[in-house]
Design an enzyme around this catalytic site. Structure first.
Site, PDB file in Angstrom:
ATOM      1  N   ASP A 299      35.367  32.809  16.561  1.00  0.00           N
ATOM      2  CA  ASP A 299      34.588  33.850  15.868  1.00  0.00           C
ATOM      3  C   ASP A 299      33.149  33.855  16.386  1.00  0.00           C
ATOM      4  OD1 ASP A 299      36.733  34.562  14.238  1.00  0.00           O
ATOM      5  OD2 ASP A 299      35.478  34.716  12.439  1.00  0.00           O
TER       6      ASP A 299
ATOM      7  N   LYS B 293      35.692  16.022  17.773  1.00  0.00           N
ATOM      8  CA  LYS B 293      34.722  15.332  16.921  1.00  0.00           C
ATOM      9  C   LYS B 293      35.076  13.857  16.999  1.00  0.00           C
ATOM     10  CE  LYS B 293      31.296  15.330  13.968  1.00  0.00           C
ATOM     11  NZ  LYS B 293      29.899  15.694  14.363  1.00  0.00           N
TER      12      LYS B 293
ATOM     13  N   ASP C 297      39.401  28.064  15.618  1.00  0.00           N
ATOM     14  CA  ASP C 297      39.249  29.196  14.698  1.00  0.00           C
ATOM     15  C   ASP C 297      37.771  29.531  14.539  1.00  0.00           C
ATOM     16  OD1 ASP C 297      39.929  31.110  12.681  1.00  0.00           O
ATOM     17  OD2 ASP C 297      39.274  29.659  11.176  1.00  0.00           O
TER      18      ASP C 297
ATOM     19  N   TYR D 278      45.825  23.071   9.742  1.00  0.00           N
ATOM     20  CA  TYR D 278      46.561  24.239   9.263  1.00  0.00           C
ATOM     21  C   TYR D 278      47.979  23.901   8.833  1.00  0.00           C
ATOM     22  CZ  TYR D 278      43.157  27.786  10.682  1.00  0.00           C
ATOM     23  OH  TYR D 278      42.054  28.588  10.782  1.00  0.00           O
TER      24      TYR D 278
ATOM     25  N   ASP E 209      30.078  20.187  16.987  1.00  0.00           N
ATOM     26  CA  ASP E 209      28.798  20.695  16.449  1.00  0.00           C
ATOM     27  C   ASP E 209      27.856  21.087  17.591  1.00  0.00           C
ATOM     28  OD1 ASP E 209      28.737  17.979  17.052  1.00  0.00           O
ATOM     29  OD2 ASP E 209      27.484  17.400  15.358  1.00  0.00           O
TER      30      ASP E 209
HETATM   31  C1  IPM Z   1      42.537  33.811  13.087  1.00  0.00           C
HETATM   32  C2  IPM Z   1      42.466  34.032  11.597  1.00  0.00           C
HETATM   33  C3  IPM Z   1      43.577  33.233  10.919  1.00  0.00           C
HETATM   34  C4  IPM Z   1      43.372  31.780  11.271  1.00  0.00           C
HETATM   35  C5  IPM Z   1      43.649  33.421   9.389  1.00  0.00           C
HETATM   36  C6  IPM Z   1      43.853  34.886   9.023  1.00  0.00           C
HETATM   37  C7  IPM Z   1      44.716  32.578   8.763  1.00  0.00           C
HETATM   38  O1  IPM Z   1      41.213  33.689  11.127  1.00  0.00           O
HETATM   39  O2  IPM Z   1      43.571  34.179  13.683  1.00  0.00           O
HETATM   40  O3  IPM Z   1      41.573  33.298  13.646  1.00  0.00           O
HETATM   41  O4  IPM Z   1      42.585  31.082  10.627  1.00  0.00           O
HETATM   42  O5  IPM Z   1      44.007  31.312  12.224  1.00  0.00           O
HETATM   43 MG    MG Z   2      39.831  33.101  12.621  1.00  0.00          MG
END
Ligand code: IPM
Ligand code: MG
Length: 360
Positions: free
Chosen positions: A255, A195, A251, A146, A227
Site C-alpha cells: 500500500d 524483522k 500487505d 493471515y 521498519d
Molecule cells: C490486499 C488486501 C487484503 C489483504 C484484505 C482485503 C484481506 O488488503 O490484498 O492487500 O490484506 O491481503
Molecule cells: Mg492490502
C-alpha cells in the site's frame, strides 16, 4: 489461443473496473486472434447476498477449471454494510483468503512503477523521484499471520486475543525462489524484508533466503528490517528492484509503495501458484464510498489483466500492447480523479477504458 478466464467482479467499484478490464482483454484478443471464454464467479459480499457465504466450494472448483481468474475487489463499508454483522469467517475478506489458500496462490507480485506522466500525482519531492522508480513487491500470500491459529478467549476475566505467525522453511523457500527468478529478469537485486531483530519467523526467513541466494550468484541480496524499509520507500524508492517479504509486511509495504506511484488505483497484482494458473486483481480495495459513480480508476485492473496475459498465457506481446496503451493514454493527459493534476483532462471509468481500448 482460447483463454478460459474466470471473472469475479466483486463488490464496490469491482464491477465497474472489471468491466473495463474485460473490454481491454476483448479488444486485445480480437486484435491478436485469440478467443476468450469467461466464467462468472461470485465471491465476497456478492456471494454472501446469494449463498450466505463469501465463497462456495463450487466456486472454488469453477475457478480451478479456468486458466486464470480476473478479480475486481471485495468488501464493503465495515460500519454500514450488513456483511460485517456476520462472524469474521463469513465476511467478504474471508472469501479472498479462502481462494488464495485453496488455489495455493503463495506468490503475490505487486509491481510499483512511477510513470513519468504521473510525477504530478506523486506526493514525494521531485529530487527523490527524479529518473522514476520500478520495483516488484513479492509478497508471500498463503502463510504467516493471515493463516496462523487465532482465537479470542477470556483469561482470568480478561479478554485476550491470539494471532500466530508461523512459517516453515518450505513456504519460505518457494517464495524466495520465485523472487530470485524474477530478479534475474530484472535488475538482479533482491531486498529481503523481515524483522529478524525480534521475530523467530524472520530469523528463519533470513536463513532460508540466504540458502536460496547461493543458487543465484548473479543476484545481489540485501536484508532490510521492515521498519527501515517503510522509511526507505519514501526516502529513496529508486534503490529497490525486488522486495521479497512475508504476508503481513507485504500487505503494508505494498500500500505504501502504491501511494508513492501516485495512487493505489495504479497498482496491479498477480497471485500465482506452482502452475501457470493465477488470480489477477488490483491491489486496492472496493472503495464503497465511490462505487457506482463511474469515477473509479480502472488502470490497476487493466494492468492486472496485462499481467494475466504475460504470466498465465505467455502472451508477452499482447501484455506489452496493453501496458503501452495505458502509458499512451496517460501521456495524452487523460486522468481519473485519483491521479488528476493541473492542466490534465479528467475522465470517468468507462471513458478511461474506451481510451485505452482505442490504443490497443
Ligand atoms: C490486499 C488486501 C487484503 C489483504 C484484505 C482485503 C484481506 O488488503 O490484498 O492487500 O490484506 O491481503
Ligand atoms: Mg492490502
Amino acid at each position: 489461443m482460447n483463454l478460459k478466464i474466470g471473472v469475479i467482479k466483486g463488490d464496490g467499484i469491482g464491477p465497474e473496473i472489471v468491466t473495463e478490464a474485460m473490454k481491454i482483454l476483448d479488444k486485445t484478443a480480437d486484435k491478436y486472434g485469440h478467443t476468450i471464454e469467461y466464467t462468472k464467479l461470485l465471491m465476497g459480499g456478492a456471494s454472501i447476498d446469494v449463498h450466505g457465504v463469501p465463497l462456495t466450494d463450487e466456486t472454488v472448483d469453477a475457478a480451478k477449471s479456468c486458466d486464470a481468474v480476473l478479480m475486481g475487489s471485495i468488501g464493503g463499508d465495515a460500519k454500514t454494510s450488513p456483511w460485517y454483522k456476520l462472524e469474521p469467517s463469513k465476511r467478504p475478506e474471508a472469501g479472498l483468503l479462502k481462494i488464495r489458500k485453496e488455489l495455493n496462490l503463495f506468490a503475490n507480485l505487486r509491481p510499483a512503477v512511477l510513470y513519468d506522466e504521473l510525477r504530478g500525482a506523486c506526493p514525494l519531492k521531485e529530487e527523490i523521484t527524479e529518473g522514476g522508480f520500478d520495483m516488484m513487491i513479492m509478497r508471500e500470500l498463503t502463510g504467516g499471520l493471515y493463516f496462523g491459529e487465532r482465537k479470542t478467549v477470556e483469561e482470568n476475566g480478561v479478554l485476550t486475543a491470539y494471532d500466530s505467525l508461523t512459517y516453515n522453511e518450505n513456504e519460505i523457500r518457494r517464495i524466495a525462489k520465485r523472487g530470485f527468478a524474477i530478479a534475474m529478469k530484472r535488475r538482479k537485486k533482491v531486498t529481503s524484508v523481515d524483522k529478524a531483530n525480534v521475530l523467530d519467523s524472520s530469523r528463519l526467513w533470513r536463513k532460508v533466503v540466504e540458502e536460496v541466494a547461493a543458487e543465484y550468484p548473479e543476484v545481489t541480496l540485501e536484508h532490510m528490517l521492515v521498519d527501515n524499509c517503510a522509511m526507505q520507500l519514501v526516502k529513496n524508492p529508486k534503490q529497490f528492484d525486488v522486495i521479497l517479504t512475508e504476508n503481513m509486511f507485504g500487505d503494508i509495504l505494498s500500500d505504501e509503495a502504491s501511494m508513492v506511484t501516485g495512487s493505489i488505483g495504479m497498482l496491479a497484482s498477480a497471485s500465482l501458484n506452482e502452475t501457470k494458473f493465477g488470480l489477477y486483481e488490483p491491489s486496492g480495495g472496493s472503495a464503497p464510498d465511490i462505487a457506482g459513480q463511474g469515477i473509479a480508476n480502472p488502470i490497476a485492473t487493466i494492468l492486472s489483466a496485462a499481467m494475466m496475459l504475460r504470466y498465465s498465457f505467455d502472451l508477452d506481446k499482447e501484455a506489452e500492447a496493453v501496458e503501452a496503451a495505458v502509458a499512451k493514454v496517460l501521456a495524452d493527459g487523460y486522468r481519473t480523479g485519483d491521479i488528476m493534476s493541473e492542466g490534465k483532462e479528467k475522465v470517468g471509468t468507462v471513458e478511461m477504458g474506451d481510451l485505452i481500448a482505442a490504443y490497443i
